[in-house]
Design a protein around this motif. Structure first.
Motif, PDB file in Angstrom:
ATOM      1  N   ILE A 167       7.937   9.243   0.940  1.00  0.00           N
ATOM      2  CA  ILE A 167       8.208   7.852   1.064  1.00  0.00           C
ATOM      3  C   ILE A 167       7.554   6.987   2.223  1.00  0.00           C
ATOM      4  O   ILE A 167       7.474   7.471   3.324  1.00  0.00           O
ATOM      5  CB  ILE A 167       9.962   7.510   1.145  1.00  0.00           C
ATOM      6  N   ALA A 168       6.840   5.806   1.847  1.00  0.00           N
ATOM      7  CA  ALA A 168       6.274   5.012   2.652  1.00  0.00           C
ATOM      8  C   ALA A 168       6.882   3.678   2.858  1.00  0.00           C
ATOM      9  O   ALA A 168       7.568   3.364   1.880  1.00  0.00           O
ATOM     10  CB  ALA A 168       4.683   4.890   1.995  1.00  0.00           C
ATOM     11  N   ARG A 169       6.836   3.038   3.939  1.00  0.00           N
ATOM     12  CA  ARG A 169       7.348   1.880   4.109  1.00  0.00           C
ATOM     13  C   ARG A 169       6.341   0.915   4.018  1.00  0.00           C
ATOM     14  O   ARG A 169       5.231   0.959   4.785  1.00  0.00           O
ATOM     15  CB  ARG A 169       7.898   1.869   5.592  1.00  0.00           C
TER      16      ARG A 169
ATOM     17  N   GLU B 156       8.936 -11.585   6.154  1.00  0.00           N
ATOM     18  CA  GLU B 156       8.291 -10.235   5.479  1.00  0.00           C
ATOM     19  C   GLU B 156       9.351  -9.353   5.775  1.00  0.00           C
ATOM     20  O   GLU B 156      10.426  -9.410   6.430  1.00  0.00           O
ATOM     21  CB  GLU B 156       7.409  -9.639   6.979  1.00  0.00           C
ATOM     22  N   VAL B 157       9.511  -8.334   4.910  1.00  0.00           N
ATOM     23  CA  VAL B 157      10.570  -7.314   4.386  1.00  0.00           C
ATOM     24  C   VAL B 157       9.790  -5.995   4.280  1.00  0.00           C
ATOM     25  O   VAL B 157       8.883  -5.912   3.988  1.00  0.00           O
ATOM     26  CB  VAL B 157      11.563  -7.672   3.281  1.00  0.00           C
ATOM     27  N   THR B 158      10.588  -5.116   4.601  1.00  0.00           N
ATOM     28  CA  THR B 158      10.066  -3.488   4.658  1.00  0.00           C
ATOM     29  C   THR B 158      10.685  -3.061   3.361  1.00  0.00           C
ATOM     30  O   THR B 158      11.979  -2.809   3.221  1.00  0.00           O
ATOM     31  CB  THR B 158      10.256  -2.910   5.816  1.00  0.00           C
ATOM     32  N   GLU B 159       9.841  -2.677   2.388  1.00  0.00           N
ATOM     33  CA  GLU B 159      10.331  -2.047   1.238  1.00  0.00           C
ATOM     34  C   GLU B 159       9.845  -0.610   1.263  1.00  0.00           C
ATOM     35  O   GLU B 159       8.822  -0.337   1.780  1.00  0.00           O
ATOM     36  CB  GLU B 159      10.089  -2.722   0.016  1.00  0.00           C
ATOM     37  N   LEU B 160      10.503   0.384   0.303  1.00  0.00           N
ATOM     38  CA  LEU B 160      10.135   1.791   0.217  1.00  0.00           C
ATOM     39  C   LEU B 160       9.173   1.895  -1.184  1.00  0.00           C
ATOM     40  O   LEU B 160       9.646   1.337  -2.313  1.00  0.00           O
ATOM     41  CB  LEU B 160      11.321   2.568   0.228  1.00  0.00           C
ATOM     42  N   VAL B 161       8.496   2.950  -1.092  1.00  0.00           N
ATOM     43  CA  VAL B 161       7.559   3.330  -2.134  1.00  0.00           C
ATOM     44  C   VAL B 161       7.170   4.424  -2.020  1.00  0.00           C
ATOM     45  O   VAL B 161       6.985   5.077  -0.969  1.00  0.00           O
ATOM     46  CB  VAL B 161       6.512   2.311  -2.407  1.00  0.00           C
ATOM     47  N   SER B 162       6.997   5.387  -3.211  1.00  0.00           N
ATOM     48  CA  SER B 162       6.551   6.610  -3.181  1.00  0.00           C
ATOM     49  C   SER B 162       5.031   6.596  -2.921  1.00  0.00           C
ATOM     50  O   SER B 162       4.275   6.014  -3.909  1.00  0.00           O
ATOM     51  CB  SER B 162       6.985   7.385  -4.548  1.00  0.00           C
ATOM     52  N   GLU B 163       4.171   7.433  -2.330  1.00  0.00           N
ATOM     53  CA  GLU B 163       2.866   7.625  -2.158  1.00  0.00           C
ATOM     54  C   GLU B 163       2.632   9.004  -1.575  1.00  0.00           C
ATOM     55  O   GLU B 163       3.462   9.741  -0.945  1.00  0.00           O
ATOM     56  CB  GLU B 163       2.370   6.587  -1.022  1.00  0.00           C
ATOM     57  N   CYS B 164       1.408   9.438  -2.014  1.00  0.00           N
ATOM     58  CA  CYS B 164       0.865  10.798  -1.671  1.00  0.00           C
ATOM     59  C   CYS B 164       0.379  10.651  -0.335  1.00  0.00           C
ATOM     60  O   CYS B 164       0.266   9.472   0.218  1.00  0.00           O
ATOM     61  CB  CYS B 164      -0.111  11.373  -2.355  1.00  0.00           C
ATOM     62  N   ASN B 165       0.295  11.859   0.456  1.00  0.00           N
ATOM     63  CA  ASN B 165      -0.391  12.006   1.851  1.00  0.00           C
ATOM     64  C   ASN B 165      -1.552  11.012   2.030  1.00  0.00           C
ATOM     65  O   ASN B 165      -1.699  10.502   3.028  1.00  0.00           O
ATOM     66  CB  ASN B 165      -0.263  13.353   2.250  1.00  0.00           C
ATOM     67  N   ARG B 166      -2.496  11.152   0.962  1.00  0.00           N
ATOM     68  CA  ARG B 166      -3.661  10.407   1.259  1.00  0.00           C
ATOM     69  C   ARG B 166      -3.389   8.818   1.235  1.00  0.00           C
ATOM     70  O   ARG B 166      -3.914   8.187   2.144  1.00  0.00           O
ATOM     71  CB  ARG B 166      -4.710  10.952   0.247  1.00  0.00           C
TER      72      ARG B 166
END
Length: 227
Positions: free
Chosen positions: A134-136, A146-156
């Protein structure tokens, strides 16, 4: 101002861990869980206290953020709040619970929303397999906040996207300016949650990643022939 000693037993483990990173490890250097155990013998969950520093603005990367690190290595990248100072260690935790992590991963289809790779899938041309976490992501709203939302991302992609801000207001303006055909095409991609690239588009992406010497050779091959 002189820093307190990281060996001072009167300080909490997180404060001592921060001082240890600053005075012993040093910014930019790599350490391991074994190093933490040796520095804090007999202290339970010392490694967790090191991770807690991230909630106070400290950047401590694992191989999820830095692919050059081994599975047991961490890199102390940047110091955050001086948690050993009065009032600096009271910031509310911003950690993501396991329940919330599972919800975001399920919502995002368990793949990287930036490049589309699935967990365990090997990056093309390498032997490295992707890890999804999970990335912010900071998203600028139409009112400028500005708001911080969560998204799925790979390590790269997490490493490449660190520090970026997505301008939602700008994207909404661009969406409103699209033609009917463009809207229909985009709606189709969004409904399927994927887009199939033509051979030319896939080739273009590979071409853009080449060094200039190799790009020149490709341009030469594709140069129109004289009739």
């Amino acid at each position: 101002m002189d820093l307190p000693s990281w060996t001072d037993p009167k300080l909490g483990t997180m404060k001592r861990a921060g001082l240890w990173l600053v005075t012993v490890v040093g910014e930019g250097s790599v350490f391991t869980k074994e190093d933490v155990k040796e520095a804090f013998p007999g202290v339970s969950q010392a490694d967790r206290r090191v991770r807690d520093l991230r909630d106070h603005g400290w950047q401590i990367d694992t191989n999820r953020e830095d692919a050059s690190l081994g599975p047991h290595e961490q890199r102390f990248v940047k110091q955050g709040q001086p948690v050993w100072e009065p009032g600096k260690a009271t910031r509310p935790s911003t950690s993501i619970t396991q329940t919330r992590r599972r919800e975001v991963l399920a919502r995002d289809g368990h793949f990287c929303r930036s490049c589309g790779i699935a967990p365990g899938q090997v990056y093309e041309g390498t032997y490295e397999s992707a890890q999804i976490d999970i990335a912010r992501r900071v998203v600028r709203q139409q009112d400028g906040s500005e708001v911080t939302e969560l998204v799925s991302e790979c390590n790269r992609c997490r490493v490449g996207g660190r520090g970026t801000v997505t301008d939602l207001g700008s994207m909404l303006t661009r969406a409103a300016a699209l033609s009917g055909l463009e809207r229909k095409m985009l709606s189709s991609w969004m409904k399927q949650d994927k887009r199939d690239f033509s051979e030319a588009e896939a080739f273009w992406a590979d071409y853009r990643a080449l060094p200039e010497e190799s790009r020149a050779k490709i341009r030469e091959v594709l140069k129109p022939t004289a009739e």
